[in-house]
Design a protein around this motif. Structure first.
Motif, PDB file in Angstrom:
ATOM      1  N   LEU A 143       0.860  -1.190   0.000  1.00 12.41           N
ATOM      2  CA  LEU A 143       0.000   0.000   0.000  1.00 12.41           C
ATOM      3  C   LEU A 143       0.886   1.226   0.000  1.00 12.41           C
ATOM      4  N   SER A 144       0.676   2.097  -0.973  1.00 13.02           N
ATOM      5  CA  SER A 144       1.541   3.263  -1.166  1.00 13.02           C
ATOM      6  C   SER A 144       0.713   4.541  -1.169  1.00 13.02           C
ATOM      7  N   LYS A 145       1.216   5.550  -0.492  1.00 10.24           N
ATOM      8  CA  LYS A 145       0.487   6.817  -0.388  1.00 10.24           C
ATOM      9  C   LYS A 145       0.415   7.549  -1.728  1.00 10.24           C
ATOM     10  N   LYS A 146       1.447   7.389  -2.533  1.00 14.79           N
ATOM     11  CA  LYS A 146       1.479   7.964  -3.879  1.00 14.79           C
ATOM     12  C   LYS A 146       1.639   6.827  -4.878  1.00 14.79           C
ATOM     13  N   PRO A 147       1.345   7.040  -6.141  1.00 19.87           N
ATOM     14  CA  PRO A 147       1.620   6.007  -7.149  1.00 19.87           C
ATOM     15  C   PRO A 147       3.107   5.656  -7.165  1.00 19.87           C
ATOM     16  N   LEU A 148       3.417   4.382  -7.365  1.00 19.88           N
ATOM     17  CA  LEU A 148       4.804   3.941  -7.365  1.00 19.88           C
ATOM     18  C   LEU A 148       5.604   4.690  -8.426  1.00 19.88           C
ATOM     19  N   GLY A 149       6.773   5.159  -8.031  1.00 14.51           N
ATOM     20  CA  GLY A 149       7.621   5.919  -8.932  1.00 14.51           C
ATOM     21  C   GLY A 149       7.373   7.406  -8.881  1.00 14.51           C
ATOM     22  N   VAL A 150       6.236   7.802  -8.331  1.00 12.87           N
ATOM     23  CA  VAL A 150       5.907   9.223  -8.174  1.00 12.87           C
ATOM     24  C   VAL A 150       6.233   9.690  -6.759  1.00 12.87           C
ATOM     25  N   GLY A 151       5.927   8.837  -5.768  1.00  7.15           N
ATOM     26  CA  GLY A 151       6.224   9.140  -4.384  1.00  7.15           C
ATOM     27  C   GLY A 151       7.329   8.252  -3.847  1.00  7.15           C
ATOM     28  N   GLY A 152       7.700   8.487  -2.596  1.00  7.12           N
ATOM     29  CA  GLY A 152       8.791   7.746  -1.974  1.00  7.12           C
ATOM     30  C   GLY A 152      10.109   8.453  -2.211  1.00  7.12           C
ATOM     31  N   THR A 153      10.886   8.630  -1.151  1.00  7.77           N
ATOM     32  CA  THR A 153      12.129   9.386  -1.268  1.00  7.77           C
ATOM     33  C   THR A 153      13.101   8.736  -2.238  1.00  7.77           C
ATOM     34  N   THR A 154      13.210   7.412  -2.215  1.00  6.10           N
ATOM     35  CA  THR A 154      14.168   6.730  -3.084  1.00  6.10           C
ATOM     36  C   THR A 154      13.872   6.988  -4.555  1.00  6.10           C
ATOM     37  N   ALA A 155      12.618   7.187  -4.878  1.00  6.01           N
ATOM     38  CA  ALA A 155      12.223   7.348  -6.283  1.00  6.01           C
ATOM     39  C   ALA A 155      12.628   8.694  -6.860  1.00  6.01           C
ATOM     40  N   ILE A 156      12.888   9.685  -6.009  1.00  7.66           N
ATOM     41  CA  ILE A 156      13.139  11.031  -6.548  1.00  7.66           C
ATOM     42  C   ILE A 156      14.381  11.705  -5.979  1.00  7.66           C
ATOM     43  N   ALA A 157      15.042  11.099  -4.982  1.00 13.23           N
ATOM     44  CA  ALA A 157      16.171  11.758  -4.315  1.00 13.23           C
ATOM     45  C   ALA A 157      17.365  11.884  -5.253  1.00 13.23           C
ATOM     46  N   CYS A 158      18.022  13.057  -5.222  1.00 18.25           N
ATOM     47  CA  CYS A 158      19.189  13.299  -6.058  1.00 18.25           C
ATOM     48  C   CYS A 158      20.218  14.127  -5.291  1.00 18.25           C
ATOM     49  N   SER A 159      21.489  13.886  -5.593  1.00 15.79           N
ATOM     50  CA  SER A 159      22.552  14.739  -5.076  1.00 15.79           C
ATOM     51  C   SER A 159      23.667  14.731  -6.107  1.00 15.79           C
ATOM     52  N   ASP A 160      24.738  15.481  -5.832  1.00 15.52           N
ATOM     53  CA  ASP A 160      25.787  15.572  -6.845  1.00 15.52           C
ATOM     54  C   ASP A 160      26.419  14.204  -7.122  1.00 15.52           C
TER      55      ASP A 160
ATOM     56  N   THR B  50      21.536   7.826  -8.312  1.00 15.44           N
ATOM     57  CA  THR B  50      21.751   6.472  -7.802  1.00 15.44           C
ATOM     58  C   THR B  50      20.490   5.911  -7.166  1.00 15.44           C
ATOM     59  N   ALA B  51      19.856   6.713  -6.306  1.00 12.84           N
ATOM     60  CA  ALA B  51      18.631   6.254  -5.634  1.00 12.84           C
ATOM     61  C   ALA B  51      17.526   5.965  -6.650  1.00 12.84           C
ATOM     62  N   VAL B  52      17.391   6.836  -7.631  1.00 13.65           N
ATOM     63  CA  VAL B  52      16.352   6.674  -8.654  1.00 13.65           C
ATOM     64  C   VAL B  52      16.574   5.384  -9.432  1.00 13.65           C
TER      65      VAL B  52
ATOM     66  N   VAL C  88      13.989  18.462   1.532  1.00  9.82           N
ATOM     67  CA  VAL C  88      14.099  17.847   0.205  1.00  9.82           C
ATOM     68  C   VAL C  88      13.340  16.524   0.185  1.00  9.82           C
ATOM     69  N   PHE C  89      12.175  16.512   0.797  1.00 10.53           N
ATOM     70  CA  PHE C  89      11.338  15.321   0.870  1.00 10.53           C
ATOM     71  C   PHE C  89      10.200  15.394  -0.151  1.00 10.53           C
ATOM     72  N   PRO C  90       9.700  14.242  -0.589  1.00  7.11           N
ATOM     73  CA  PRO C  90       8.484  14.229  -1.401  1.00  7.11           C
ATOM     74  C   PRO C  90       7.313  14.819  -0.611  1.00  7.11           C
ATOM     75  N   SER C  91       6.314  15.292  -1.317  1.00  6.56           N
ATOM     76  CA  SER C  91       5.220  16.041  -0.689  1.00  6.56           C
ATOM     77  C   SER C  91       4.407  15.225   0.298  1.00  6.56           C
ATOM     78  N   GLU C  92       4.457  13.893   0.203  1.00  3.38           N
ATOM     79  CA  GLU C  92       3.600  13.065   1.062  1.00  3.38           C
ATOM     80  C   GLU C  92       4.255  12.705   2.391  1.00  3.38           C
TER      81      GLU C  92
ATOM     82  N   LEU D 280      14.817  19.376  -5.112  1.00  2.00           N
ATOM     83  CA  LEU D 280      15.098  18.304  -4.147  1.00  2.00           C
ATOM     84  C   LEU D 280      16.484  17.717  -4.384  1.00  2.00           C
ATOM     85  N   PHE D 281      17.476  18.614  -4.484  1.00  4.46           N
ATOM     86  CA  PHE D 281      18.837  18.238  -4.835  1.00  4.46           C
ATOM     87  C   PHE D 281      19.787  18.615  -3.714  1.00  4.46           C
ATOM     88  N   ALA D 282      20.491  17.606  -3.174  1.00  6.21           N
ATOM     89  CA  ALA D 282      21.469  17.841  -2.110  1.00  6.21           C
ATOM     90  C   ALA D 282      22.787  18.299  -2.718  1.00  6.21           C
TER      91      ALA D 282
END
Length: 592
Positions: free
Chosen positions: A36-53, A140-142, A211-215, A247-249
């Motif tokens: 059960l996911s609060k957002k559609p898979l790939g749209v939510g979740g920190t791992t799906a969108i987190a980025c850094s250099d 990498t996370a994405v 730098v978190f997803p909205s949910e 959302l970029f570290a």
């Protein structure tokens, strides 16, 4: 209320949730597994969108330095750099299982960078003694999330998206059901299962700068707390220099290239907020900021974070300008230890005329990644701010990823005990995969020997005086103002008093509906827990900065104290938030 039934329920669709669901199904294929996911898979979740250099996955491989018992050094790094306020047995598990976790991701075709001889490339990241950071690049996370999602879709796992957790039902200290609301229809429903895995991530969206997803509002923390589970280390939240919108570290290589730190007027302002000694060594501090990216009391580079914070609080904007050298920089001002580091890239790195050219030499991938997002560092500055980036604590787990409640496991950022005040860079992604797998497998094993419950569940009847929108705005203002980077005891007490008055009056549903109301109620519960933990810890440690005076360049910290080499465990008892100061699991004598 509508009812659903399954053997294993995984709550959360990020890296930990996907890994747990996959592990449960692979462990016992005959079981019915539901995610059960609060957002559609790939749209939510920190791992799906987190980025850094250069987003890292920390792993001790057979050829990682030191080659003899190298996992022990990894485990001790986690424990010691964490400030000795985490459980060493969990650090051991992370270190021992890291190679297998990476191997599994490689089997799913995650394209980790390799050296010319075919080995996985590893670099030295913040909080580590030896190079262990594996990477793909800024995403990498994405890439990890994409690979897990491919595997997830190949398995027979039920999926319910737009499902927000708001409560558990507990019978005789066992979680037997979980209450959800559909965030698009406002329809509540209940899931009955033999075991549950909580993988709902952190609560970064409680804070205005993050730098978190909205949910990410802390639903898992709140539901677990109300159910009677223990929460630990909630005062420790990593805060770093990040872009405010994408959302970029902006971490290691960004600071090592020594850009100008300027405001909207192009003024270099750091020297206004620093002591004369810090101004004299600013080149060194700025370079080392790349290795100490999240703010930490133990690092002298914290003054850069605090100078940025002070300038933002005065209403300014802050940028990293890579087109010119800082006024205080000259190649001759670079200390010998930094020149030695530069030889790993180029012996004449700091003779290059601009920070842009240095960054291009150190990390060309991030330059291209930003250009693809219409940010050309050769021509324009990169806006940054202090932003909350990771929760170190959460729902307390043991070696099996089990919480203090039967039938409830936790993994990833919503779990607690495996990280201390600080965290070596790359261990958060590792954590999702190691404890995600452990949680999924143990939840599957428990489901084999447990009967499912079934009973009527009444819909929520929540009444209150304060409209949910007004309550939410006030909660976020209080937490962001008093519980973020600069913390004072008196202000924390006042903020907690106001939150308690808000809770006494109650939150009312407004035009934004039931899901918004329930989410705001979750936010209130988590805000009280966070501020309570911050108030109780009467010292500075890691990202928990407690002040007597903050008027830069005058910054008088409440010092770190040995008697606080312990963690704070919170629990809700008869509606009252109680705490216990507890000894973590320590290394064995021979490990020290």
């Amino acid at each position: 209320m509508k009812k659903l039934f399954t053997d294993v329920a995984i709550i959360g669709g990020g890296g930990a949730g996907l890994r747990a669901a996959i592990a449960a199904k692979e462990k016992i294929p005959s079981l019915k597994v539901m995610l059960l996911s609060k957002k559609p898979l790939g749209v939510g979740g920190t791992t799906a969108i987190a980025c850094s250099d250069r987003m890292a996955f920390h792993a001790t491989l057979p050829y990682t330095l030191l080659e003899k018992d190298n996992w022990r050094h990894h485990a001790m790094d986690i424990y010691r750099i964490g400030g000795e306020v985490s459980d060493y047995n969990l650090a051991e598990i992370l270190a021992k299982e890291s190679a297998d976790a990476l191997e599994y991701l490689l089997s799913l075709s995650v394209p980790f960078a390799r050296t010319k001889d075919g080995k996985i490339d590893q670099f030295l990241t913040d909080g580590s003694i030896y190079p262990r950071a594996c990477y793909v690049g800024p995403e990498t996370a994405v890439e990890i999330h994409r690979a897990l999602l491919r595997r997830f879709k190949s398995l027979d796992i039920d999926l319910h998206e737009n499902a927000m957790l708001y409560d558990f039902i507990v019978k005789e200290n066992r979680v037997v059901a979980a209450k959800f609301v559909n965030t698009t229809t406002d329809e509540p429903f209940c899931v009955f299962a033999k075991s549950f895995v909580l993988a709902t991530g952190g609560a970064g969206r409680l804070f205005k700068r993050n730098v978190f997803p909205s949910e990410m509002m802390g639903d898992g923390y709140a539901a677990a707390l109300r159910a009677g589970a223990e929460l630990v280390n909630l005062e420790f939240m990593q805060i770093g220099i990040c872009h405010p919108h994408i959302l970029f570290a902006s971490s290691g290589s960004m600071f090592r290239s020594l850009p100008r730190v300027v405001d909207e007027n192009g003024e270099e302002f750091l020297t206004k907020y620093l002591s004369p000694d810090d101004v004299n060594r600013l080149t060194e501090l700025q370079f080392k900021k790349g290795a100490h990216w999240p703010v930490s009391y133990e690092s002298p580079t914290k003054v850069i974070d605090l100078a940025v914070y002070a300038h933002l609080e005065k209403g300014h904007r802050v940028f990293l300008d890579f087109t010119k050298n800082p006024s205080y920089f000259s190649p001759e001002s670079v200390p010998e230890e930094i020149l030695k580091w530069s030889e790993k890239v180029d012996t004449k790195l700091f003779a290059l005329p601009t920070p842009y050219e240095r960054l291009l030499k150190i990390n060309p991938a991030v330059v291209e990644w930003l250009r693809e997002r219409h940010i050309d560092l050769s021509k324009e500055p990169l806006e940054v701010q202090n932003a909350l980036q990771h929760f170190q604590g959460g729902v307390k787990i043991n070696e099996r990823a089990q919480t203090s409640l039967k039938g409830l496991y936790a993994a990833g950022e919503c779990a607690g005990g495996q990280h201390g005040a600080n965290r070596p860079g790359g261990n958060s992604l590792l954590d999702t995969q190691v404890f995600g797998k452990i949680a999924g497998e143990n939840a599957a094993l428990e489901a084999q020997n447990t009967h499912i419950s079934d009973f009527q569940v009444e819909e929520e009847r929540i009444t209150g005086q304060i409209p949910a929108t007004e309550a939410r705005n006030r909660i976020m203002e209080l937490v962001s103002r008093h519980g973020f980077l600069v913390r004072f005891d008196d202000e924390l007490r006042k903020a907690l008093d106001e939150l308690e008055r808000l809770e006494a009056k109650g939150i009312a549903k407004d035009e934004k509906g039931l899901a918004f109301l329930l989410e705001t109620r979750n936010m209130l519960a988590v805000a009280r827990a966070i501020l309570t933990a911050e108030l109780i810890r009467s010292e500075s440690r890691g990202p928990h900065l407690k002040f007597e005076t903050f008027n830069p360049p005058v910054m008088k910290f409440v010092p770190r104290k040995d008697e606080w080499n312990k963690y704070i465990v919170l629990r809700l008892v008869d509606g009252q938030l109680k705490h216990e100061i507890r000894e973590p699991v320590r290394p064995r004598e021979e490990e020290r």
